[in-house]
Design an enzyme around this catalytic site. Structure first.
Site, PDB file in Angstrom:
ATOM      1  N   LYS A   5       0.842  -1.201   0.000  1.00 34.24           N
ATOM      2  CA  LYS A   5       0.000   0.000   0.000  1.00 34.24           C
ATOM      3  C   LYS A   5       0.882   1.257   0.000  1.00 34.24           C
ATOM      4  CE  LYS A   5      -3.824  -2.448   2.191  1.00 34.24           C
ATOM      5  NZ  LYS A   5      -4.630  -2.760   3.373  1.00 34.24           N
ATOM      6  N   GLN A  59      -4.933  -1.482   9.491  1.00 29.16           N
ATOM      7  CA  GLN A  59      -4.752  -2.825   8.923  1.00 29.16           C
ATOM      8  C   GLN A  59      -5.314  -3.862   9.892  1.00 29.16           C
ATOM      9  OE1 GLN A  59      -3.674  -3.338   5.819  1.00 29.16           O
ATOM     10  NE2 GLN A  59      -3.923  -5.543   5.989  1.00 29.16           N
ATOM     11  N   ASP A  89     -11.262   2.693   3.724  1.00 28.95           N
ATOM     12  CA  ASP A  89     -11.480   1.244   3.682  1.00 28.95           C
ATOM     13  C   ASP A  89     -12.975   0.910   3.690  1.00 28.95           C
ATOM     14  OD1 ASP A  89      -9.554  -0.693   3.407  1.00 28.95           O
ATOM     15  OD2 ASP A  89      -8.886  -0.608   5.498  1.00 28.95           O
TER      16      ASP A  89
HETATM   17  N1  GUN Z   1      -6.991  -7.036   6.284  1.00 26.69           N
HETATM   18  C1  GUN Z   1      -7.336  -7.866   5.271  1.00 26.69           C
HETATM   19  N2  GUN Z   1      -7.853  -7.157   4.248  1.00 26.69           N
HETATM   20  C2  GUN Z   1      -7.850  -5.864   4.633  1.00 26.69           C
HETATM   21  C3  GUN Z   1      -8.256  -4.670   4.005  1.00 26.69           C
HETATM   22  O1  GUN Z   1      -8.752  -4.620   2.883  1.00 26.69           O
HETATM   23  N3  GUN Z   1      -8.080  -3.545   4.732  1.00 26.69           N
HETATM   24  C4  GUN Z   1      -7.540  -3.568   5.967  1.00 26.69           C
HETATM   25  N4  GUN Z   1      -7.429  -2.417   6.603  1.00 26.69           N
HETATM   26  N5  GUN Z   1      -7.155  -4.652   6.583  1.00 26.69           N
HETATM   27  C5  GUN Z   1      -7.302  -5.796   5.903  1.00 26.69           C
END
Ligand code: GUN
Length: 283
Positions: free
Chosen positions: A52, A96, A119
């Site tokens: 990211k 996350q 998100d």
């Molecule tokens: N953990 C697994 N997939 C995701 C996601 O798309 N966003 C976040 N923040 N954590 C995750």
């Protein structure tokens, strides 16, 4: 059978985000800013966050990663979120997941300013998604919708079977498909006879985390098959939830793993962050 190439499509989207970011900087002096909060040392989470970060750098975003030890307490994470909520240079906040057991994840997600919730995990945005209103939709299901649109696959009127009912994938996926006028069947771990649902579907979308869950006998001839699973086999090989080799012989369209939905997720995070930044343009 046609492969749904998420890698190529995500590169195209990323390039567009980069151009629009440049324009936003030149016209409005706004540099999209993303704050990522990473707690603990789960290797997969670290890998995703690195991806990211590097994507943000590529398109010219400002990004910061707050790394915290697994031993951190609830209040310290909440304080960081409050700081990011109040930081005008930050337009998107991402925590996350998963967080360590002792942390109340719901409270953390509910603390994020919904206008910075790139998100799409805040209940406010989730509610707007259910109502079919403009919102930040979670990146993975949003990436699937973009991919379908890019290949002119219209879910309208289709029987779609979503396998997996998580808050971050299955439920928002079902909502987006329903908003696109599909007839949606949501299956999960307590579904009695999974095959009876997948077999009659024009499209199967699976995000469970179980290699070979979907086998050729479970899909209809000509079905669209979207694989959101990412599983690492003992030999290090990455596979999805679909038996690709055999299911691809029956499908009309299918996503590979890797190179399918995965790269789209990050492209959607960039898109959502850019969208959040654009909302700061003064009228
Ligand atoms: N953990 C697994 N997939 C995701 C996601 O798309 N966003 C976040 N923040 N954590 C995750």
């Amino acid at each position: 059978m046609q492969i749904l190439d998420g890698k190529a499509l995500s590169q195209k989207i990323t390039q567009k985000v980069k151009e629009e970011t440049q324009e936003l900087k030149e016209r409005h002096g706004i540099i999209p800013g993303l704050a990522v909060i990473l707690v603990g040392d789960d290797p997969a989470s670290h890998t995703y966050v690195k991806m990211k970060e590097s994507a943000c750098e590529k398109v010219g975003f400002y990004s910061i990663v707050h790394k915290m030890p697994a031993s951190i307490n609830q209040e310290e994470i909440e304080e960081t979120i409050r700081m990011m909520n109040n930081n005008p240079n930050i337009h998107g906040i991402l925590v996350q997941l998963p967080l360590p057991q002792h942390i109340d994840t719901t409270r953390i997600l509910e603390l994020i300013d919904p206008s910075k919730d790139v998100d799409g995990f805040h209940p406010y945005n989730f509610g707007r998604l259910m109502e079919g209103l403009d919102t930040f939709a979670p990146c993975t299901p949003l990436g699937v919708m973009e991919m379908l649109a890019a290949y002119d696959i219209d879910p309208k009127g289709m029987d779609v079977c979503v396998v997996g009912a998580s808050n971050i994938v299955g439920k928002p996926m079902a909502a987006l498909l329903l908003n696109a006028n599909a007839t949606v069947d949501i299956c999960h771990i307590y579904t009695k006879d999974l095959q009876s649902h997948t077999k009659k579907a024009d499209m199967v979308v699976v995000g469970v985390g179980k290699p070979n869950l979907i086998t050729a006998d479970m899909v209809k001839d000509g079905a669209v098959v979207v694989d959101i699973g990412i599983n690492k086999l003992p030999d290090g090989k990455l596979v999805g939830d679909v038996d690709f080799e055999n299911v691809s012989k029956k499908a009309s369209y299918i996503t590979p793993v890797p190179g399918g939905v995965g790269p789209m997720t990050i492209a959607m995070l960039l898109k959502n962050t850019l969208k959040a930044a654009k909302q700061r343009i003064k009228a």
